[in-house]
Structures are given as structure tokens and as C-alpha cells.
Motif scaffolding. Structure first.
Motif, PDB file in Angstrom:
ATOM      1  N   GLU A 514       0.832  -1.209   0.000  1.00  0.00           N
ATOM      2  CA  GLU A 514       0.000   0.000   0.000  1.00  0.00           C
ATOM      3  C   GLU A 514       0.862   1.253   0.000  1.00  0.00           C
ATOM      4  N   VAL A 515       1.960   1.243   0.749  1.00  0.00           N
ATOM      5  CA  VAL A 515       2.852   2.404   0.777  1.00  0.00           C
ATOM      6  C   VAL A 515       3.484   2.603  -0.600  1.00  0.00           C
ATOM      7  N   ALA A 516       3.917   1.520  -1.208  1.00  0.00           N
ATOM      8  CA  ALA A 516       4.508   1.627  -2.543  1.00  0.00           C
ATOM      9  C   ALA A 516       3.486   2.159  -3.542  1.00  0.00           C
ATOM     10  N   GLY A 517       2.233   1.713  -3.439  1.00  0.00           N
ATOM     11  CA  GLY A 517       1.184   2.200  -4.332  1.00  0.00           C
ATOM     12  C   GLY A 517       0.898   3.676  -4.115  1.00  0.00           C
ATOM     13  N   LEU A 518       0.910   4.102  -2.848  1.00  0.00           N
ATOM     14  CA  LEU A 518       0.687   5.516  -2.542  1.00  0.00           C
ATOM     15  C   LEU A 518       1.779   6.387  -3.159  1.00  0.00           C
ATOM     16  N   VAL A 519       3.003   5.988  -2.971  1.00  0.00           N
ATOM     17  CA  VAL A 519       4.123   6.770  -3.495  1.00  0.00           C
ATOM     18  C   VAL A 519       4.074   6.813  -5.029  1.00  0.00           C
ATOM     19  N   GLU A 520       3.725   5.704  -5.643  1.00  0.00           N
ATOM     20  CA  GLU A 520       3.633   5.671  -7.107  1.00  0.00           C
ATOM     21  C   GLU A 520       2.519   6.607  -7.586  1.00  0.00           C
ATOM     22  N   THR A 521       1.406   6.642  -6.850  1.00  0.00           N
ATOM     23  CA  THR A 521       0.304   7.540  -7.214  1.00  0.00           C
ATOM     24  C   THR A 521       0.732   8.997  -7.129  1.00  0.00           C
ATOM     25  N   LEU A 522       1.450   9.342  -6.060  1.00  0.00           N
ATOM     26  CA  LEU A 522       1.917  10.715  -5.895  1.00  0.00           C
ATOM     27  C   LEU A 522       2.884  11.097  -7.012  1.00  0.00           C
ATOM     28  N   ARG A 523       3.790  10.213  -7.362  1.00  0.00           N
ATOM     29  CA  ARG A 523       4.748  10.515  -8.424  1.00  0.00           C
ATOM     30  C   ARG A 523       4.066  10.632  -9.779  1.00  0.00           C
ATOM     31  N   ALA A 524       3.062   9.802  -9.983  1.00  0.00           N
ATOM     32  CA  ALA A 524       2.324   9.881 -11.255  1.00  0.00           C
ATOM     33  C   ALA A 524       1.593  11.202 -11.376  1.00  0.00           C
ATOM     34  N   ASP A 525       1.279  11.796 -10.214  1.00  0.00           N
ATOM     35  CA  ASP A 525       0.597  13.086 -10.192  1.00  0.00           C
ATOM     36  C   ASP A 525       1.588  14.244 -10.263  1.00  0.00           C
ATOM     37  N   GLY A 526       2.877  13.922 -10.473  1.00  0.00           N
ATOM     38  CA  GLY A 526       3.899  14.955 -10.619  1.00  0.00           C
ATOM     39  C   GLY A 526       4.587  15.353  -9.333  1.00  0.00           C
ATOM     40  N   ALA A 527       4.308  14.644  -8.244  1.00  0.00           N
ATOM     41  CA  ALA A 527       4.890  15.023  -6.960  1.00  0.00           C
ATOM     42  C   ALA A 527       6.308  14.490  -6.826  1.00  0.00           C
ATOM     43  N   THR A 528       7.145  15.287  -6.196  1.00  0.00           N
ATOM     44  CA  THR A 528       8.488  14.857  -5.820  1.00  0.00           C
ATOM     45  C   THR A 528       8.544  14.828  -4.298  1.00  0.00           C
ATOM     46  N   ILE A 529       8.610  13.630  -3.729  1.00  0.00           N
ATOM     47  CA  ILE A 529       8.568  13.509  -2.264  1.00  0.00           C
ATOM     48  C   ILE A 529       9.932  13.872  -1.704  1.00  0.00           C
ATOM     49  N   SER A 530       9.968  14.964  -0.950  1.00  0.00           N
ATOM     50  CA  SER A 530      11.228  15.443  -0.371  1.00  0.00           C
ATOM     51  C   SER A 530      11.305  15.247   1.132  1.00  0.00           C
ATOM     52  N   GLY A 531      10.147  14.991   1.739  1.00  0.00           N
ATOM     53  CA  GLY A 531      10.158  14.850   3.188  1.00  0.00           C
ATOM     54  C   GLY A 531       9.070  13.920   3.685  1.00  0.00           C
ATOM     55  N   VAL A 532       9.334  13.290   4.825  1.00  0.00           N
ATOM     56  CA  VAL A 532       8.373  12.409   5.480  1.00  0.00           C
ATOM     57  C   VAL A 532       8.290  12.797   6.945  1.00  0.00           C
ATOM     58  N   VAL A 533       7.060  12.912   7.438  1.00  0.00           N
ATOM     59  CA  VAL A 533       6.819  13.054   8.874  1.00  0.00           C
ATOM     60  C   VAL A 533       6.006  11.839   9.294  1.00  0.00           C
ATOM     61  N   HIS A 534       6.608  10.960  10.078  1.00  0.00           N
ATOM     62  CA  HIS A 534       5.956   9.702  10.465  1.00  0.00           C
ATOM     63  C   HIS A 534       5.390   9.873  11.870  1.00  0.00           C
ATOM     64  N   ALA A 535       4.099  10.259  11.934  1.00  0.00           N
ATOM     65  CA  ALA A 535       3.440  10.494  13.225  1.00  0.00           C
ATOM     66  C   ALA A 535       2.366   9.468  13.528  1.00  0.00           C
ATOM     67  N   ALA A 536       2.251   8.439  12.691  1.00  0.00           N
ATOM     68  CA  ALA A 536       1.233   7.417  12.916  1.00  0.00           C
ATOM     69  C   ALA A 536       1.629   6.516  14.071  1.00  0.00           C
ATOM     70  N   GLY A 537       0.635   5.993  14.741  1.00  0.00           N
ATOM     71  CA  GLY A 537       0.919   5.075  15.851  1.00  0.00           C
ATOM     72  C   GLY A 537      -0.355   4.622  16.509  1.00  0.00           C
ATOM     73  N   LEU A 538      -0.243   3.540  17.263  1.00  0.00           N
ATOM     74  CA  LEU A 538      -1.382   2.972  17.981  1.00  0.00           C
ATOM     75  C   LEU A 538      -0.995   2.830  19.442  1.00  0.00           C
ATOM     76  N   ASN A 539      -1.790   3.429  20.313  1.00  0.00           N
ATOM     77  CA  ASN A 539      -1.496   3.371  21.745  1.00  0.00           C
ATOM     78  C   ASN A 539      -2.040   2.075  22.329  1.00  0.00           C
ATOM     79  N   GLN A 540      -1.716   1.814  23.597  1.00  0.00           N
ATOM     80  CA  GLN A 540      -2.216   0.609  24.255  1.00  0.00           C
ATOM     81  C   GLN A 540      -2.207   0.783  25.770  1.00  0.00           C
ATOM     82  N   GLN A 541      -2.937  -0.069  26.453  1.00  0.00           N
ATOM     83  CA  GLN A 541      -2.927  -0.130  27.910  1.00  0.00           C
ATOM     84  C   GLN A 541      -3.094  -1.591  28.311  1.00  0.00           C
ATOM     85  N   THR A 542      -2.018  -2.368  28.184  1.00  0.00           N
ATOM     86  CA  THR A 542      -2.072  -3.791  28.522  1.00  0.00           C
ATOM     87  C   THR A 542      -0.777  -4.185  29.205  1.00  0.00           C
TER      88      THR A 542
END
Length: 896
Positions: A514-542
Motif C-alpha cells: 500500500e505504501v509503494a502504491g501511494l508513493v507511485e500515485t503521488l509521483r504519477a501526479d507529478g509530486a516529488t517527495i522530499s520529506g516524510v513526517v511519520h506520526a502514525a501510531g497505535l497506543n495501548q494499555q495492557t
């Protein structure tokens, strides 16, 4: 030079027996049990090793010369010549010489004196004894850090006042004023006008003036500037560690795999040799990493052998060597089995290349850092039982085996063994690399497309706003739900209004395709990815004991696999920003998988940097608005523990400063360290925080095992009812003190501690007071397991005395009480005899009619809360209650 915790006579005897070759001399005698010896380096280290084996406290001082010994003689002319032209004059302040053993006026302090002062033994103890015998009873050590105050106090005893001035970690005016106040209350005359200027003295009342507050005070937390006091980084400090290695029987867990680097495979044999070389008995067990059931069976079988072969002294797990991801899951299974077996053995979790100690020693296996996050959480959840982490070097030779063996003992719990030394992990305050926040858009954010995971909410959305305000051209916001996520439309409108082009994408960041497909879609739309902010995450209480492998994988997936997928799909980035958490730095109970994932992100950033790639990992504390978790209970717990919420705009300012400073891995958190440490280090020492100002001083003292001997002796032999009475009073007194109440009656016996206002820190403080009073090892869950004073008193009694389940002999207890009352009647003052007689008449009436405890209406006239108080009342309280009962409570006690 070697500092010894011995008397002079004991040290001289030790030198004759352990250093007969004459390589060591007495350099200083500082106190009754504090001396320093010095001489040849080899002799110093040899004596240190001898002391370690003999159980003598010894510490090598960080100097490379042998002062106050014959070694100085070769420097005689080098010392005398530069001082020859100096003519000393008469001193204005008297000086007592530790060389001459008397006061000196000044003219005798010539070059020869100072050479002799450097050459001869320092007779500090004798000097203090002489001054004390002459009538001096106050001693002030004026220094950047007090090192001799303890020796002075030991020499002169508690009758004299001994104070310092400032301290190494606290050189503030407040610390100096506190020293002056300490001297003042000890009877030293302090010129307060010189301290405070032209202020007028104020007379204080002659009674204790401890007021209770019933209003909220303004929140003054947080640093004065956004980049002041919130930044920390992990560092590594070389440590000598104990000389002795492990002993006893050790369970050694080895992965059944041929995968891994040669060094990791070599350690599977070398670890057993390291234990055996030091007389420990390794019991190696090879376990499969890919079969949870086989792993569980192997660990259980190994633990079952303790019944026949003896208990394990320690457990050393090498399960993370080889396939580190599978090893992390296997480590979770191991920790669960140890918890289920209630194992008390020291537990060590080993990795290889999971941490880096400096530029020349980079992270080579970031996946192994998952075990470090997991292990730190285990250390908190296992309480007083030792849980340590050790990272192994590439070499597995004889020297490294010896270093590993020594690392497995002592109080340190986070270590990196390297080729010739062992390093201990420390958290240090760290100003960002620059004081400058970038001003231009080109400097603040890279041009092109910035992909923000977790970008539709929480920190991702906050960061996207900042990037847009700083001139980002195109923001690609990524989340699982994409445009279906709540609040997306207004967020996009806001970002667009700030000048950025915004696209929103639904993508499971943990799925590589899915990540590879996303990046390919962005590039096909003319985007040049210069930066990534990775803020995704899942918390827990176990808790670890309840965590399944499936939950572990689910929590880790977004952070760990997401970061890997982004690296694979987006090469050549100028910004690779990872959002981790303080849980990955110091652990967090109930968040083992979350801590593991965040520890990986920090290590992953360091690993990228070592390969010349852009990367910055920020381990965040608590955000005031939209942080890494929306779990209100978790947020409340963090605040209770002293992690203060950071306003979003100020936290983002710090983030910009961190990025401008080109940091690799940094912690950004607003922490009340004394409060945090009181909870974090409640059950055992946590060396990680030793370098944080305010944290070390706040670390709770470990209660002495014999602290409760007096209490146990005093209660031994008494009827159970009286034991319960005394312990209930103890619990209520300690609880009242923690809550700030002057009156013990504010803590009713049957009111839940939570209802009374106890939070997690209050629970720790109450546990500490009770541990000191009873000498018992008490858990931090004490007030949650025993929710009120009566229940907690029952528990303390069961711990203090052999058979807690004896039926309470009420008659015996009552008769014993009457016997003591009868013995004390002769001492009751005349004016109070009539009042006491009236009460005894009432007691007799109750006893004869059987009203007490019958349950009939009107049997007891006092309301329930007063019954509780009377059950715990002292003599004066009882008389006051009698006055209320008899209707004369308006009269002062003295006039009754």
C-alpha cells in the motif's frame, strides 16, 4: 588514588596484608571510616579488586597522580621554584593546618609549607577532632559540591551542626539560602541583613503555622522559553562496575536459529563461557522463535527444574540475537512466563547492536531496540525484581566475556558492553544544537511534497499546520481512513488557506504494497517527495503478563513496519522526521509494545544517520492538545507522575529548533523530575536518571530491612485487636501527612483512599512512609490492593506477624486493656476523675444491657464517622469526645 570506607587502623592493616610490596601509602584521613590511599596505578587497581572481593567499599578517584605520597618527591624542585619569590603575610582569617595540626598565623605558609602540604598525609579527621574539642560546634563546608560534610558529621557527632553551601547539581541561590536556613535552625548566627538587604525582620508566631489551602493556585509550570529545559538526549558513560561476576545457577536462553551475524551466533557459546568462567552454573536452553507453544513449553520445563536443581540466581536471554523481530516477540513470551511463575531471579535481556554509544559505535541492529523498550517496561512492571538490558559487542573473546560477567552484577540495569569497557545508559539535559529558529520557508521545510502519516489528526495535523505556515508546497496527509476521517474537510480548508496544496490519502502504512502504491500515485501526479513526517501510531494499555503476540504485532506495525516501508519507498529524502515517545526512552507500565515501537524509531533514526541519510527522531512527552494519545486515563496518569502537558505552539517551536540543530534523536518533554522520580524509582534504583538535576536527589531512599524491628517488637505478644488498633493509627497518621491534613481524623478507617484524594504519587508517598515505619517491602499497588485504612492495617499485620489468620480474642484484648487502664488510673488528674467515672458508668451500662453491637436503633448515639474516630482516639481525643457526648464540649479542657 583509592577512597576506602575504613578507619585509619583498618586501612593500615589492609595495606600490610593486601599491598605488602609498599606500592601504596596513606594519603588522607578524612573521618572515622573515610581514608584515601595512593601510589602506583597497578597497586591501586589491585587493591580495588581485592576490596570488591572482600566486601569493602572502595572507589578509584578520577586523578592520575599520587598526591600526599613519596611520588611527590620527584616534583619537589618543580613546586618550590615557582613559589620561592612569594612572601606570605599574616592572615586575617585564622587557618587550622591539617599539616601542622595547629592554627597558623600566615608567615609560615611559604613555599616549603606548600610542598610539605602536597607531600604529607592530610590529617583532616585529627583537625576536626581538635576543633571540636576546643568548643567549635558548627562546621560549614564551602565548596561547589560537599564531599567532606559526611566525614565531619561522623567525626563530631550529631551534637554539632554541619552544613554545605551549594551542590554539584544544584548551585542556585535557593540552594545556598537553604544552607543558610539549615545553619540558622542549628543555632548558627546568620547575618540576614547581609543576605536580604534592608528588609525588616518579622516576628513569627510561637505556634506551628501550617495552613491548609482550599483554592487552586495558578499553573506556573513550564520553562520560560520554548527551547529551555525541555530537551534531553541519551548518552553513555563508562562505568567500572563490580569486580565480582555472577554466581549461582543461571538460566541461559538461546535462539534455535542459524540466522544472524557471526558475532551474534558466537555469543550463544560465549555467554555460557562468561558465566562458567566466574563460577556460575549456566543452564542453557535452546528455544524456537517461530513456535510460541514450543517456547512456552521450553521455558516452563526450565523453570520446573528449580524444584530439584535449585532456584535460578539469574536469567540471561539471548533470544534477540539473530532474527531481532522474532526475538522481540519471543522475549515477550519469556517475560510472560517469568511473571506467571513469580520468578524473583535477576533477568537480563541481551541484544547486539541495538544501541550505539557514540559516533564510532553506531546502531547496527535497530530492530533489537524493540527489546530495550519492552525490557524497560518489564523493569517497571516487575517492581523490585531486577530487570536489566545489555547490548553485546561484535567481539566475543575472553576480555569481552569477562566484561559481560561483571556487567551482570551491580545496580546498573542498562548497559552496553564494548571491546574494552562497559557503558551505562544515562539521560542528560541537552540544549538544542542551535538557538536559532529558521526564518525562511526554504530553511524551515523542504520544497516539494511532504508526506505526513497520521496526518488527519493528533500530532500529524498539528505538524501539518506548522509546515503549511512555514511555506510547505504540498502536504500529502495519510491515515487509515483518509478522507473519511473526522475533521478532514475543515483541516484541508485551513491548510489550503495557509498556502499549501493538500491531498488526503487512505493507506495502511504498515503494508508495504500500500505504501509503494501511494508513493507511485503521488509521483504519477507529478509530486516529488522530499520529506516524510511519520506520526502514525497505535497506543495501548495492557500489562505484559496479559499481552498476546497478536496485540504486540498490531501495536508495533504502524511504527516499526511503517518506518521501514517509508524508507524503502522514499529514498533521497531531505527530511525524515519520526515521532516517538518518552515511553521508548524510560519505559511505561502497561505500554510494553508501544514502548518497543518507539524505542525502535529512535534507534532507526540513529541507524539512518550512521548510513549518511537524513533522520530525526523526537521522543515526545505529553502534549496539551492532540498528542500521541487520546486515552484520558493514560494522560491523567502521566500528569500525576509529573509529566506536564506542553502547549502545542511551544512544542512545535522546540521541534523547529531541533530540526535546525540537525539533531538525530532527542527527547522533548516538560517533566517535573522530583515528582516523576518519586514514582519512577519508588521500588528500586533507576540509574538512567542519575544525571538529571533534581531527579537523583529526589530518588526515594530504600527502606532498611530492620526499620520496622522496633514496631514489630512493640506489638509482638499483644492481642490481635490491639495490633490492628496500632497499625490502623499508623496508616491513618501516614495518610493524613501525605494528604497534608493536620488531624488524623480527616482519614476515616473505612473511607476509600481514592475518595480521600490519593493519586498515583500520593500512593507512592504513603507506601514509602509505611515501608520506612514497618521495614516491609511494600508494592506500589498497596492502596489499590487494600483500599482503606482498616484493610491496609489488616494487611500490614499479616505481613508483620507469622500467623495473620488467628481469630481475634476480643475478651483477652478487652481484659488486657482494662488491666492497663486500672494501672494508669492513679495518674489521672483529680479534675478529670469525675469525667472519666461518668464515661465508665456509661460503658458498664452498655455492657450490662448488651446495647453495643446489637444493631438496635438508638444503641449508639454517635454518628458512624464519630464511631470510627473513637476507635482510633488517643486519651486526649477520647476525653474531648466524652465532653461532646456529655454536653459540656463548650468548656475548655482545663476548666472541666
Amino acid at each position: 588514588m583509592l577512597s576506602l570506607r575504613l578507619s585509619r587502623a583498618e586501612a593500615e592493616k589492609l595495606l600490610r596484608s593486601a599491598a605488602p610490596g609498599g606500592g601504596l601509602e596513606m594519603a588522607a584521613v578524612n573521618g572515622p571510616d573515610a581514608v584515601v590511599v595512593a601510589g602506583d596505578p597497578e597497586a591501586v587497581h589491585s587493591l580495588r579488586d581485592h576490596c570488591a572481593q572482600a566486601g569493602i567499599q572502595a572507589r578509584v578517584l578520577p586523578v592520575d597522580y599520587a598526591s600526599h605520597t613519596s611520588h611527590v618527591e620527584r616534583l619537589r624542585e618543580a613546586v618550590l621554584a615557582p613559589l620561592a619569590g612569594i612572601v606570605p603575610r599574616t592572615a586575617e582569617i585564622p587557618l587550622y593546618s591539617t599539616l601542622r595540626g595547629a592554627f597558623v598565623d600566615g608567615p609560615e605558609l611559604d613555599a616549603g609549607y606548600w610542598y610539605e602540604n602536597l607531600r604529607r598525609t592530610v590529617e583532616f579527621e585529627a583537625a576536626i577532632e581538635t576543633l571540636s574539642a576546643a568548643g567549635h560546634d558548627a562546621f560549614v563546608e564551602v565548596s561547589p559540591h560537599p564531599v567532606l560534610s559526611g566525614s565531619v558529621q561522623d567525626t563530631v557527632g550529631d551534637a554539632s551542626v554541619v552544613v554545605g553551601s551549594v551542590q554539584r547539581d544544584d548551585d542556585t541561590p535557593e540552594r545556598f539560602l537553604a544552607a543558610l536556613a539549615e545553619a540558622h535552625v542549628g543555632g548558627v548566627a546568620v547575618d540576614w541583613q547581609a543576605v536580604h538587604g534592608d528588609g525588616e525582620p518579622t516576628d513569627l508566631p510561637t505556634y506551628p503555622f501550617d495552613h491548609e489551602r482550599f483554592w487552586l493556585l495558578p499553573d506556573a509550570s513550564g520553562p520560560a522559553r520554548a527551547d529551555e529545559g525541555w530537551c534531553y538526549r541519551v548518552d553513555w558513560q563508562e562505568t567500572t562496575g563490580p569486580a565480582a561476576g555472577p554466581a549461582g545457577r543461571w538460566l541461559l536462553l538461546l535462539p534455535a536459529t542459524t540466522d544472524g551475524r557471526p558475532a551474534e551466533l558466537a555469543w550463544r557459546d560465549a555467554a555460557a563461557a562468561a558465566l562458567a568462567d566466574h563460577a556460575a552454573l549456566p543452564h542453557p536452553v535452546t528455544v524456537p522463535l517461530d513456535d510460541p507453544h514450543a517456547l512456552t513449553a521450553a521455558v516452563r520445563d526450565a523453570l520446573a527444574t528449580q524444584a530439584e536443581s535449585g532456584a535460578y540466581t539469574g536469567v540471561l536471554s539471548l533470544l534477540a540475537l539473530g532474527d531481532a523481530d522474532a526475538g522481540a516477540e519471543a522475549t515477550l513470551g519469556l517475560l510472560r512466563e517469568l511473571e506467571a511463575a513469580d520468578a524473583d531471579a535477576r533477568v537480563w535481556l541481551a541484544t547486539c547492536g541495538a544501541v550505539g554509544t557514540g559516533a564510532d559505535d553506531p546502531v547496527t541492529c535497530p530492530a533489537g531496540a524493540q527489546v530495550w523498550g519492552l525490557g524497560q517496561t518489564a523493569a517497571l512492571e516487575r517492581g523490585e525484581r531486577h530487570t536489566g538490558l545489555v547490548d553485546l559487542p561484535q567481539e566475543a573473546g575472553t576480555a569481552q566475556r569477562a566484561l559481560l560477567a561483571r556487567a551482570l552484577t551491580g545496580t546498573e540495569d542498562q548497559l552496553a558492553v564494548r571491546s574494552r569497557a562497559v557503558f551505562a545508559r544515562r539521560l542528560l539535559p541537552a540544549a538544542p544544537g542551535t538557538d536559532r529558529v529558521p526564518d525562511t520557508a526554504d530553511e524551515a521545510v523542504p520544497q516539494g511534497t511532504i508526506l505526513v502519516t497520521g496526518g488527519t489528526g493528533g500530532l500529524g495535523a498539528l505538524t501539518a499546520r506548522r509546515l503549511a505556515a512555514r511555506g510547505a508546497q504540498h502536504l500529502a496527509l495519510v491515515s487509515r481512513r483518509g478522507e473519511a476521517a473526522p475533521g478532514v474537510a475543515p483541516l484541508v480548508a485551513e491548510l489550503t488557506g495557509l498556502g499549501a496544496r493538500v491531498t488526503v490519502h487512505a493507506c495502511d502504512i504498515s503494508a508495504s504494497e500500500e505504501v509503494a502504491g501511494l508513493v507511485e500515485t503521488l509521483r504519477a501526479d507529478g509530486a516529488t517527495i522530499s520529506g516524510v513526517v511519520h506520526a502514525a501510531g497505535l497506543n495501548q494499555q495492557t500489562a505484559l503478563k496479559d499481552m498476546t503476540r497478536e496485540e504486540f504485532r498490531e501495536v508495533l506495525a504502524a511504527k516499526v513496519q511503517g518506518a521501514r516501508n517509508l524508507e524503502d519507498a522514499c529514498p533521497g529524502l531531505s527530511l525524515f522526521l519520526l515521532f516517538s515517545s518518552g515511553a521508548g526512552v524510560w519505559g511505561s507500565a502497561g505500554q510494553g509494545a508501544y514502548a518497543a515501537g518507539n524505542a525502535f524509531l529512535d534507534a532507526f533514526a540513529l541507524h539512518r544517520r550512521a548510513r549518511g541519510l537524513a533522520a530525526t527522531s523526537v521522543a515526545w512527552g505529553l502534549w496539551a492538545d492532540g498528542g500521541m494519545t487520546d486515552d484520558e486515563q493514560a494522560v491523567a496518569r502521566l500528569r500525576d507522575q509529573g509529566v506536564r502537558p506542553m502547549p502545542g505552539h511551544r512544542a512545535l517551536q522546540v521541534l523547529e529548533t531541533v530540526l535546525a540543530g540537525d539533531e538525530s534523536a532527542v527527547v522533548v518533554a516538560d517533566v517535573d523530575w522530583p515528582r516523576f522520580t518519586e514514582t519512577y524509582a519508588a521500588l528500586r534504583q533507576r540509574p538512567l536518571l542519575d544525571a538529571i538535576p533534581g531527579a537523583r536527589a529526589a530518588a526515594p531512599a530504600r527502606p532498611a530491612p530492620a526499620a520496622g524491628a522496633a514496631l514489630r517488637d512493640r506489638l509482638a505478644g499483644r492481642p490481635p485487636a490491639e495490633q490492628h488498633h496500632e497499625l490502623t493509627h499508623l496508616v491513618r497518621s501516614c495518610a493524613a501527612a501525605v494528604l497534608g491534613h493536620e488531624d488524623t481524623r480527616a482519614v476515616a478507617m473505612d473511607t476509600a483512599f481514592r475518595t480521600l484524594g490519593f493519586d498515583s504519587l500520593g500512593a507512592v508517598r504513603l507506601r514509602k512512609r509505611l515501608a520506612e515505619a514497618t521495614g516491609l517491602a511494600l508494592p506500589t499497588t498497596l492502596i489499590f490492593d487494600h483500599p482503606n485504612a482498616a484493610a491496609l492495617a489488616d494487611h500490614l499485620r499479616s505481613e508483620l506477624f507469622a500467623d495473620p489468620h488467628d481469630d481475634e480474642d476480643v475478651v483477652t484484648a478487652a481484659l488486657g486493656g482494662l488491666d492497663r487502664l486500672e494501672a494508669r488510673l492513679a495518674h489521672v488528674p483529680g479534675p478529670q476523675r469525675a469525667e472519666l467515672a461518668r464515661h465508665l458508668d456509661r460503658v458498664l451500662t452498655t455492657l450490662r444491657t448488651g446495647a453495643a453491637g446489637t444493631g438496635h436503633d438508638g444503641a449508639l448515639r454517635t454518628p458512624p464517622s464519630q464511631q470510627t474516630d473513637l476507635a482510633e482516639a488517643g486519651f486526649d481525643e477520647l476525653l474531648a469526645a466524652l465532653g461532646r457526648e456529655l454536653g459540656d464540649n463548650e468548656q475548655p479542657a482545663a476548666n472541666r
